[in-house]
Design a protein around this motif. Structure first.
Motif, short mmCIF file in Angstrom:
data_model
loop_
_atom_site.label_atom_id
_atom_site.label_comp_id
_atom_site.label_asym_id
_atom_site.label_seq_id
_atom_site.Cartn_x
_atom_site.Cartn_y
_atom_site.Cartn_z
N VAL A 17 -7.10 -4.82 8.57
CA VAL A 17 -8.41 -4.18 8.72
C VAL A 17 -9.26 -5.11 9.60
N HIS A 47 -4.64 -0.67 16.07
CA HIS A 47 -4.64 0.54 15.24
C HIS A 47 -4.34 1.79 16.06
N ARG A 101 1.10 5.61 5.32
CA ARG A 101 0.14 5.72 4.23
C ARG A 101 -0.81 6.91 4.43
N LEU A 105 -1.91 9.97 1.75
CA LEU A 105 -3.28 10.36 1.41
C LEU A 105 -3.49 11.85 1.65
N TRP A 136 -9.42 4.39 13.03
CA TRP A 136 -9.26 3.88 11.66
C TRP A 136 -9.08 2.37 11.68
N GLY A 137 -9.21 1.80 10.47
CA GLY A 137 -8.76 0.45 10.22
C GLY A 137 -9.63 -0.68 10.75
N MET A 154 -13.12 -1.72 6.21
CA MET A 154 -12.55 -1.17 4.98
C MET A 154 -12.90 0.30 4.82
N TYR A 180 -10.51 2.78 6.33
CA TYR A 180 -9.09 2.53 6.05
C TYR A 180 -8.34 3.80 5.65
N ASP A 181 -9.03 4.71 4.96
CA ASP A 181 -8.33 5.88 4.40
C ASP A 181 -8.29 7.06 5.36
N MET A 182 -8.03 6.79 6.61
CA MET A 182 -7.95 7.87 7.60
C MET A 182 -6.74 8.78 7.34
#
Lengths: 413, 460
Positions: free
Chosen positions: A89, A314, A393, A397, B327-328, B331, B334-336
């Motif tokens: 991140v 990313h 991931r 989700l 994304w990323g 924080m 992060y949940d993209m």
């Protein structure tokens, strides 16, 4: 993870079958080789022991047959100049390992490469099978070393070739003059150049060279490329002089203003790594940034590799879309494919990947249609002949939040 | 520092007088000019234009094959098959696609222009958690070369927002993407103002690092609530003044406060909220916040986790302006999921938008929408071009409060139209001609219609 399990099962069956190496044939594929061979309209890629054993326009037999049904097979794409596996991140400092302020020429971030990073499976969604990771910044001009990694996500074998190039940052800076940084860079090369000359005079082999000296020597012998991040045309011309003076294997990365000096770059045989999307004057070093740069450099005879601008770690999965945009603005299709496969391999001396040719690793991607087109689906990815999952991931989700359930989502796994 | 001394004096005097002298002659009614920097935008000369034989994505969810679009007096006059007009210039668009002009609801062009040198960092007034008193239009540099590259990507309208360091970042402004040398000449006539709010990591990081509030997410919420409480008092004070004055009482106007003018505008329903807010739980709290103080929570921008609360967003009538795949970087990003926009969009009464927040992807919002459509379709959705185009046209117009004017190709709408050389959801698609209010503002094959910034003139 479904696909992965299937492959494991196949491997288990194979090992019990005996000593004969299993062969896999991908048949009926439109094979985009990224070599002189160009495109084979319908053919077979034969795989044995993770390597490409044959590339043929005929249908070859094998233990396992994968029928591509006329779809397009390309080499796995190769990203470069990013921090895949070195950052999780961006804003979480403890998850960043790609940069070291005082790292200098010997800084090798590949020691920190994490094959389990969520960025890796995500990059595979873009058909990537390898990547060249590189430090982004440091006090410079030398910021460290790049390395080639594969994107299998496996412990132990992911770093394929460490320390394959020396990374240097030059150009405009917030403090001081670019002239001083460039001079510092030249002084380092000159110092080692002089030292080597003296040593060969004295035949003095007693003193062990330092790691820095060994790296500089490798660079001066042209064994290890020096990749310089720089944008302004005049800076690139200065670097061409340095190349000619010391015989280094110079690569330019960034290169937003390369257009006006494309002939000089071609003549000096300097490969260029750039973003096809850079077309705004981000600063006074990049006033000529243009969507046509990749295509025009290609036409001028410059070896071009494409990379992603901005958060390249990313977003590296977007490489195929960038290649498509490069084509839309004048690059040839073959050139754009090479720019994300064989040219990257060539620039970083990755000898066993980047094209579909006998002896190369079977790093392959199968596409429903034109791999650069947004509508195209990635159907299969192989690394060393083994099919790898493209589930990340992100898909977990999505599935959790799209599942029909009466229970809280936390119970959907 | 809006509370300058003269008005404080006036207030003190009036307090003394008011008690004993309500029968004194009434002063002139004080009212606040809500539009002191008015649009001077004038449509460029528009031709009568008949675009023939195109595939038209109307922006209303329809796809018309082999259709014509008639543009008269800067407006869409007719859409349909076999249209004709005696004097209109005809463009044969066979094989080409026509869409409404593309609208980006989240841009910083002009405020963070190219070149992005230190002197150009005008998008984020990072000096106080509440800078509702700044108006980003006062930062817009119309010569930003990014306006021109965005236009080549089919962008005809865009909202410029201030940055996200503050709980209240200030007012945004909606522009027509025409070349101009003043901001006012770009200003979209009658577009409502927007107020930028920001949740989450940015405000708490910026002010927390200075050891002032907010330094936590709870600090963020406390900051919003205090501000809205203050704005409620301000609104009440002005309403009381207006009512008393109407009754003929000799009352003095409340003290003017530029910051509270903006917040009051939201409470009055005149200014729309544009809320940088990534996480599901925070968006939900921002909706509660809006209910506590009686305004509408507006559009959530960057809602990486919008898919987790798609129902809630639709029920609240909130738009979600999202990226297909960023994304990323922190924080809260992060949940993209690549299907975020598709999942939000699938809910009844939803308003899903693809936004850029970028001077480069604004040039390819069509491709950004394509990424969502195709990746979602690989995973069980069945989204067609005529639907996906709404993410960058009609829904975006709705979010900005200009959907009665632009965002679709319908009779009566302003003729902001793009002719694409092919299906705009292709990576190879290019905007060939771009029209704003019927006037050609970009033509890929004619250099005369390719504007160049003053900054780029004479550069080598």
């Amino acid at each position: 993870m479904k696909l992965f399990k299937k492959t494991l099962l196949a491997a288990a069956v194979l090992s019990s079958a005996g000593a004969m190496a299993k062969t896999t044939a991908i048949i009926n594929a439109e094979i985009h080789t990224a070599t002189e061979q160009g495109v084979i309209k319908s053919g077979t890629v034969l795989i044995e022991d993770g390597k490409i054993k044959a590339v043929s326009n005929e249908q070859l037999n094998a233990d396992e047959i994968i029928d591509a049904k006329g779809k397009i097979l390309t080499p796995g794409f190769i990203g470069s100049m990013n921090q895949l596996g070195l950052v999780e991140v961006g804003a979480v400092a403890s998850s960043r390992d790609g940069n070291e302020k005082k790292g200098g020429i010997t800084f090798d971030p590949s020691l920190a490469f994490n094959p389990k990073s969520t960025l890796i499976a995500y990059a595979r969604k873009g058909g990537l099978t390898r990547d060249v990771i590189a430090p982004g910044w440091g006090e410079g001009p030398f910021v460290g070393l790049s390395s080639t990694v594969n994107l299998s996500g496996e412990f132990g074998s992911s770093v394929v070739d460490s320390q394959n190039a020396i990374i240097v940052n030059l150009g405009g800076t917030k403090d001081g003059s670019r002239a001083a940084s460039l001079a510092k860079f030249i002084d380092k090369l000159e110092g080692q150049h002089t030292k080597l000359a003296k040593k060969s005079d004295k035949k003095d082999e007693k003193a062990d060279p330092s790691k820095e000296e060994r790296l500089l020597t490798a660079a001066l012998k042209g064994e290890k490329p020096i990749v310089v991040r720089v944008s302004r045309a005049q800076d690139m011309l200065e670097l061409i002089k340095v190349k000619e003076r010391f015989g280094i294997d110079l690569v330019i990365s960034g290169a937003e203003d390369a257009l006006p000096i494309k002939a000089e770059l071609a003549k000096a045989k300097v490969p260029v790594i750039l973003s096809a999307m850079a077309n705004l004057p981000g600063d006074f070093d990049s006033l000529n940034a243009s969507l046509t740069t990749a295509g025009e450099l290609e036409k001028a005879g410059v070896q071009v590799a494409l990379t992603i601008a901005g958060d390249s770690s990313h977003n590296v999965y977007q490489l195929r879309y960038d290649a498509g945009n490069a084509v839309a603005y004048g690059m040839s299709r073959e050139g754009a494919l090479k720019a994300i496969t064989s040219n990257v391999a060539d620039i970083f001396n990755i000898e066993d990947a980047g094209s579909i040719a006998v002896g190369k690793a079977a790093d392959l991607a199968l596409w429903s249609a034109d791999p650069f087109e947004i509508s195209t689906t990635l159907e299969k990815v192989m690394i060393n002949g083994v099919e790898v999952s493209t589930e990340s991931r992100h898909d977990k989700l999505r599935d959790r939040y799209m599942a029909e359930t009466n229970m809280p989502r936390a119970y959907t796994k | 520092m809006q509370r300058f001394i003269p008005s404080a004096l006036v207030v003190a005097m009036s307090l003394g007088l008011a008690a004993c002298n309500k029968q004194a002659p009434q002063g002139e009614h004080v009212s606040i000019n809500k539009n002191p920097y008015p649009s001077t935008y004038q449509p460029y000369e528009s031709a009568k234009l008949l675009i023939k034989n195109a595939t038209v994505l109307t922006g209303t969810g329809e796809r018309l094959d082999n259709a014509d679009v008639l543009i008269l007096d800067g407006k869409i006059s007719q859409v349909g098959e076999n249209l004709s007009h005696d004097t209109a210039r005809v463009i044969d668009a066979k094989g080409k696609w026509v869409t409404p002009g593309i609208i980006d609801v989240h841009s910083h062009l002009g405020a963070y222009p190219s070149p992005s040198v230190e002197s150009h960092q005008d998008g984020n007034e990072m000096t106080s958690p509440n800078t509702a008193y700044v108006w980003v239009e006062h930062s817009v540099w119309p010569q930003d070369p990014g306006f021109n590259t965005a236009r080549a990507g089919g962008i005809t309208s865009l909202q410029i927002l201030p940055g996200s360091a503050n709980l209240f970042g200030g007012r945004g402004v909606t522009l027509k993407n025409v070349p101009a040398h003043t901001m006012q000449a770009m200003k979209f006539p009658e577009a409502p103002y927007g107020l930028k709010m920001a949740c989450g990591e940015n405000p708490k990081r910026v002010y927390g690092s200075r050891k002032i509030s907010p330094s936590t997410r709870m600090g963020n919420m406390a900051g919003y609530r205090s501000a809205w409480a203050e704005a409620t008092e301000y609104k009440r004070a002005w309403e009381k003044y207006d009512a008393d004055h109407k009754l003929g009482l000799a009352v003095d106007a409340p003290e003017r406060d530029i910051k509270l003018d903006t917040l009051r505008g939201v409470l009055d329903g005149e200014i729309m909220i544009h809320n940088h807010c990534y996480k599901a739980e925070e968006m939900a709290m921002m909706i509660d916040l809006s209910n506590e103080f009686g305004y509408h929570a507006g559009t959530f921008h960057h809602g990486i986790e919008a898919y987790k609360i798609a129902d809630l967003l639709a029920d609240n009538g909130s738009c979600a302006a999202l990226w297909p795949d960023w994304w990323g970087f922190k924080m809260e990003a992060y949940d993209m999921v690549q299907e975020n926009i598709a999942i939000v969009d699938a809910v009844k009464n939803s308003c899903a938008i693809v936004h850029s927040d970028s001077d480069t992807t604004i040039q390819r919002l069509n491709q950004e929408a394509a990424k969502v459509m195709y990746r979602a379709n690989e995973n069980g959705f069945d989204i067609k071009e005529e639907h996906a185009i709404r993410w960058i046209t009609q829904n975006a117009a709705k979010s900005l409060g200009v959907d009665d004017k632009v965002g679709s190709i319908e009779a009566g709408k302003q003729a902001d139209v793009v002719i694409w050389n092919q299906n705009p959801f292709s990576v190879y698609a290019k905007a060939e001609k771009v029209f704003i209010d019927g006037a050609k503002v970009y033509d890929r094959s004619d250099e005369k219609y390719q504007a160049k910034s003053d900054f780029m003139l004479g550069q080598q």
